[in-house]
Motif scaffolding. Structure first.
Motif, PDB file in Angstrom:
ATOM      1  N   GLY A  40       0.837  -1.204   0.000  1.00 48.92           N
ATOM      2  CA  GLY A  40       0.000   0.000   0.000  1.00 48.92           C
ATOM      3  C   GLY A  40       0.866   1.247   0.000  1.00 48.92           C
ATOM      4  O   GLY A  40       2.071   1.189   0.285  1.00 48.92           O
ATOM      5  N   LEU A  41       0.247   2.373  -0.314  1.00 50.40           N
ATOM      6  CA  LEU A  41       0.978   3.643  -0.408  1.00 50.40           C
ATOM      7  C   LEU A  41       0.451   4.612   0.650  1.00 50.40           C
ATOM      8  O   LEU A  41      -0.723   5.027   0.589  1.00 50.40           O
ATOM      9  CB  LEU A  41       0.807   4.245  -1.810  1.00 50.40           C
ATOM     10  N   ARG A  42       1.305   4.951   1.602  1.00 51.62           N
ATOM     11  CA  ARG A  42       0.891   5.898   2.654  1.00 51.62           C
ATOM     12  C   ARG A  42       0.852   7.310   2.062  1.00 51.62           C
ATOM     13  O   ARG A  42       1.816   7.738   1.422  1.00 51.62           O
ATOM     14  CB  ARG A  42       1.879   5.867   3.814  1.00 51.62           C
ATOM     15  N   PRO A  43      -0.239   8.055   2.304  1.00 51.05           N
ATOM     16  CA  PRO A  43      -0.348   9.414   1.736  1.00 51.05           C
ATOM     17  C   PRO A  43       0.387  10.425   2.626  1.00 51.05           C
ATOM     18  O   PRO A  43      -0.158  10.912   3.615  1.00 51.05           O
ATOM     19  CB  PRO A  43      -1.860   9.670   1.746  1.00 51.05           C
ATOM     20  N   PHE A  44       1.618  10.726   2.267  1.00 49.53           N
ATOM     21  CA  PHE A  44       2.505  11.491   3.157  1.00 49.53           C
ATOM     22  C   PHE A  44       2.733  12.915   2.670  1.00 49.53           C
ATOM     23  O   PHE A  44       2.955  13.158   1.485  1.00 49.53           O
ATOM     24  CB  PHE A  44       3.858  10.764   3.244  1.00 49.53           C
ATOM     25  N   ARG A  45       2.690  13.869   3.612  1.00 50.63           N
ATOM     26  CA  ARG A  45       3.064  15.265   3.321  1.00 50.63           C
ATOM     27  C   ARG A  45       4.143  15.661   4.330  1.00 50.63           C
ATOM     28  O   ARG A  45       3.917  15.520   5.545  1.00 50.63           O
ATOM     29  CB  ARG A  45       1.868  16.206   3.469  1.00 50.63           C
ATOM     30  N   PRO A  46       5.292  16.157   3.876  1.00 54.62           N
ATOM     31  CA  PRO A  46       6.371  16.489   4.823  1.00 54.62           C
ATOM     32  C   PRO A  46       5.915  17.469   5.899  1.00 54.62           C
ATOM     33  O   PRO A  46       6.386  17.431   7.025  1.00 54.62           O
ATOM     34  CB  PRO A  46       7.444  17.118   3.933  1.00 54.62           C
ATOM     35  N   GLN A  47       4.972  18.345   5.558  1.00 55.17           N
ATOM     36  CA  GLN A  47       4.510  19.345   6.531  1.00 55.17           C
ATOM     37  C   GLN A  47       3.368  18.831   7.406  1.00 55.17           C
ATOM     38  O   GLN A  47       2.887  19.533   8.281  1.00 55.17           O
ATOM     39  CB  GLN A  47       4.081  20.636   5.818  1.00 55.17           C
ATOM     40  N   GLY A  48       2.921  17.589   7.161  1.00 51.14           N
ATOM     41  CA  GLY A  48       1.828  17.008   7.958  1.00 51.14           C
ATOM     42  C   GLY A  48       0.504  17.070   7.223  1.00 51.14           C
ATOM     43  O   GLY A  48       0.398  17.647   6.139  1.00 51.14           O
ATOM     44  N   PHE A  49      -0.528  16.477   7.844  1.00 54.66           N
ATOM     45  CA  PHE A  49      -1.835  16.380   7.178  1.00 54.66           C
ATOM     46  C   PHE A  49      -2.408  17.768   6.872  1.00 54.66           C
ATOM     47  O   PHE A  49      -2.041  18.768   7.487  1.00 54.66           O
ATOM     48  CB  PHE A  49      -2.826  15.577   8.026  1.00 54.66           C
ATOM     49  N   ARG A  50      -3.352  17.787   5.916  1.00 56.42           N
ATOM     50  CA  ARG A  50      -4.020  19.040   5.571  1.00 56.42           C
ATOM     51  C   ARG A  50      -5.436  19.018   6.137  1.00 56.42           C
ATOM     52  O   ARG A  50      -6.243  18.159   5.783  1.00 56.42           O
ATOM     53  CB  ARG A  50      -4.064  19.202   4.047  1.00 56.42           C
ATOM     54  N   LEU A  51      -5.714  19.959   6.996  1.00 54.98           N
ATOM     55  CA  LEU A  51      -7.030  20.056   7.635  1.00 54.98           C
ATOM     56  C   LEU A  51      -7.430  21.517   7.592  1.00 54.98           C
ATOM     57  O   LEU A  51      -7.046  22.300   8.460  1.00 54.98           O
ATOM     58  CB  LEU A  51      -6.918  19.556   9.085  1.00 54.98           C
ATOM     59  N   GLU A  52      -8.154  21.891   6.551  1.00 55.67           N
ATOM     60  CA  GLU A  52      -8.550  23.304   6.421  1.00 55.67           C
ATOM     61  C   GLU A  52      -9.657  23.446   5.377  1.00 55.67           C
ATOM     62  O   GLU A  52      -9.868  22.560   4.558  1.00 55.67           O
ATOM     63  CB  GLU A  52      -7.345  24.165   6.009  1.00 55.67           C
ATOM     64  N   ALA A  53     -10.330  24.592   5.447  1.00 57.04           N
ATOM     65  CA  ALA A  53     -11.401  24.889   4.488  1.00 57.04           C
ATOM     66  C   ALA A  53     -10.846  25.712   3.337  1.00 57.04           C
ATOM     67  O   ALA A  53      -9.937  26.531   3.526  1.00 57.04           O
ATOM     68  CB  ALA A  53     -12.512  25.663   5.187  1.00 57.04           C
ATOM     69  N   GLU A  54     -11.350  25.457   2.139  1.00 59.86           N
ATOM     70  CA  GLU A  54     -10.945  26.247   0.969  1.00 59.86           C
ATOM     71  C   GLU A  54     -12.217  26.594   0.190  1.00 59.86           C
ATOM     72  O   GLU A  54     -13.078  25.726  -0.010  1.00 59.86           O
ATOM     73  CB  GLU A  54      -9.983  25.423   0.102  1.00 59.86           C
TER      74      GLU A  54
END
Ligand SMILES: Cc1cc2nc3c(=O)[nH]c(=O)nc-3n(C[C@H](O)[C@H](O)[C@H](O)COP(=O)(O)OP(=O)(O)OC[C@H]3O[C@@H](n4cnc5c(N)ncnc54)[C@H](O)[C@@H]3O)c2cc1C
Length: 376
Positions: A53-67
Motif C-alpha cells: 500500500g501507499l501511505r499518503p505522506f506530506r512532509p509538513q503534515g496532514f491538511r485540515l482546512e477549508a478552501e
C-alpha cells in the motif's frame, strides 16, 4: 508535564532534580515479574498473503482546512502518512465541525477510506444528508491495507513541520485516541488493547513525551535494561490494535445506518468535483488529492506487509530496527509483519527482496532471548 524528570529517574540521570509534581507523574516501575513473549514463527510456509500500500505522506503534515471555490466550500482532510487510522477520529471530528459551520444540509464526502468513512459517519449523525463518492470502496482502499496499530508515526518531517502544526497535531492526537476508546472490545469492531514495545539502539532524549502525551500510553515503562531483544532502550506500553478488515466493515455499516449514501465514482479534475450538487465537500481522497487539488507536496511512502498464520498465544506487538525497521502486529486472523518505507515509490508490486528481509529479520528477532540485558 515533565517527562524529562520522569525519565531522568528511570535512566538514573538526576533524581535529585525531581519536583514533587513530576514525581507524581512517574509511571509504575518496571514489572517485577518477568512478562512472557512467545516466539513469532516467521517462516515462509506460514505466509498467507503479502500486500502493498501507499501511505499518503506530506512532509509538513496532514491538511485540515477549508478552501472556498466560488459558491462551494471544500474541507480538506487528507495526507495522514503512516497513521491515518490512528488519527481518523481526531481530524475527522474537526473536519465535520468545519463542514457543519458552512451551514448547509447536503454534504459530499470524497473518499471511502478510513477518513471518508469516519467523516461521513460523524456528519450523518449530526443530521446532514451525506453522500460518499469514491473510486475505491472498502475493502479495496489503502486503509484496508494498514497495519493498523494506534501509533502516531511517519506523519511529517521534523525539519519541515511548523510549530503551529505540531500544536494542532498534539490536540488532534488526543481527540483521535478518545474517539477509539468506546470501540475497545466492542463485538465485531476488531479493536483491542495490545502490549507494545518500541526498541531503539539509542537511548532517547528524555525531555520528549510520546505523541499526544504519555498518558495516552497506559502502563508506560522506559527500560534501559532487561529490554525486548536486548536493545539499549525500550518504551513499553499498551496501545490499540485495530483490525481494518473488521473495523472498516463496521464503520461503513454504521455510516449507512446513520443515513449516508455511497456512490462509486472517479473524479479526474477539480472541475469534476466542483460539478457535484452539494455545496459542501469534505475531501478525504488521500494520495488522490495531489492530482485533484494540485497539491505537489503529497507523496507515497510505499509499505509492504506479510501476513502469517495466526498465533493466538501472541498478545504483544513490537516496532524495532535491524537492517531497516521491522514491526509485528498480532490479529485474530494472523500476524502482520511490516516495516518497509519506500519514500516516493509508487510501485504496488510485491518486492521479493523486502519479503525476504521481513521473514529473515523477524525470525532472527525470535531467536533472541525474550529478555536480555544490553551490553554496558
Ligand atoms: C503498509 C501500510 C501500513 C500502515 N500501517 C498503519 C498503522 O499501523 N496505523 C495507522 O494508523 N495507519 C497505518 N497506515 C496508514 C493508513 O493506511 C493511511 O494513513 C490511511 O489509510 C489514509 O486513509 P485515507 O482515508 O486518507 O486514504 P485511503 O484509504 O487511501 O482512501 C482514499 C479514498 O479516496 C478515493 N479517491 C482518491 N482519489 C480519487 C479520485 N480521483 N476520484 C474518486 N475517488 C478517489 C479512493 O478511492 C479511496 O476511497 C499504513 C499504511 C500502509 C500502506
Amino acid at each position: 508535564m515533565s517527562p524529562l524528570n520522569r525519565r531522568s529517574v528511570l535512566l538514573g540521570l538526576g533524581a535529585a532534580t525531581l519536583t514533587a509534581c513530576a514525581t507524581q507523574r512517574l509511571p509504575a516501575a518496571p514489572a517485577a515479574a518477568p512478562q512472557t513473549f512467545p516466539k513469532v514463527l516467521a517462516r515462509r510456509e506460514r505466509i498467507t498473503r503479502t500486500v502493498v500500500g501507499l501511505r499518503p505522506f506530506r512532509p509538513q503534515g496532514f491538511r485540515l482546512e477549508a478552501e472556498r471555490f466560488g459558491e462551494k466550500t471544500v474541507i480538506h482532510n487528507y495526507g495522514h502518512g503512516g497513521c491515518g487510522v490512528t488519527l481518523s477520529w481526531g481530524t475527522s471530528q474537526r473536519a465535520a465541525t468545519m463542514a457543519g459551520e458552512a451551514g448547509r444540509f447536503d454534504v459530499a464526502v470524497l473518499g471511502g477510506g478510513v477518513m471518508g468513512l469516519t467523516s461521513a459517519l460523524l456528519l450523518a449523525r449530526r443530521g446532514h444528508a451525506v453522500t460518499v463518492y469514491a473510486e475505491a470502496m472498502h475493502p479495496n482502499t489503502t486503509s484496508n491495507i494498514a497495519g493498523a496499530l494506534w501509533l502516531p508515526a511517519s506523519l511529517y518531517d521534523r525539519d519541515v513541520a511548523t510549530q503551529e502544526f505540531l500544536d494542532l497535531n498534539w490536540h488532534v492526537t488526543r481527540e483521535a485516541h478518545r474517539g477509539f476508546l468506546p470501540y475497545v472490545n466492542r463485538p465485531g469492531y476488531g479493536v483491542s488493547w495490545v502490549r507494545h514495545s518500541e526498541t531503539s539502539n539509542r537511548v532517547r532524549d528524555p525531555r520528549f513525551a510520546l505523541p499526544g502525551g504519555d498518558d495516552l500510553y497506559p502502563d508506560l515503562q522506559i527500560l534501559t535494561a532487561q529490554t525486548r531483544f536486548g536493545f539499549p532502550y525500550e518504551e513499553r506500553y499498551h496501545t490499540l490494535m485495530i483490525d481494518p478488515d473488521y473495523y472498516l466493515d463496521q464503520l461503513m455499516r454504521d455510516a449507512q445506518l446513520a443515513g449516508a449514501r455511497f456512490i462509486s465514482q472517479r473524479f479526474e479534475t477539480l472541475d469534476d468535483v466542483l460539478a457535484l450538487a452539494q455545496p459542501v465537500i469534505v475531501n478525504c481522497t488521500g494520495l488522490g488529492a495531489g492530482k485533484l487539488f494540485g497539491d505537489e507536496t503529497i507523496m507515497p511512502i510505499r509499505g509492504q506487509l506479510t501476513h502469517l498464520l495466526p498465533q493466538p498465544e501472541i498478545d504483544y506487538s513490537y516496532t524495532t530496527y535491524i537492517d531497516g525497521s521491522l514491526y509485528m502486529f498480532p490479529r485474530k486472523t494472523g500476524l502482520v509483519l511490516g516495516g518497509s518505507h519506500g519514500r516516493g515509490n509508487w510501485s504496488l508490486d510485491v518486492s521479493e527482496e523486502e519479503l525476504t528481509r521481513m521473514i529473515d529479520g523477524h525470525a532472527a528477532l525470535a531467536e533472541r532471548a525474550a529478555f536480555a540485558t544490553h551490553p554496558a
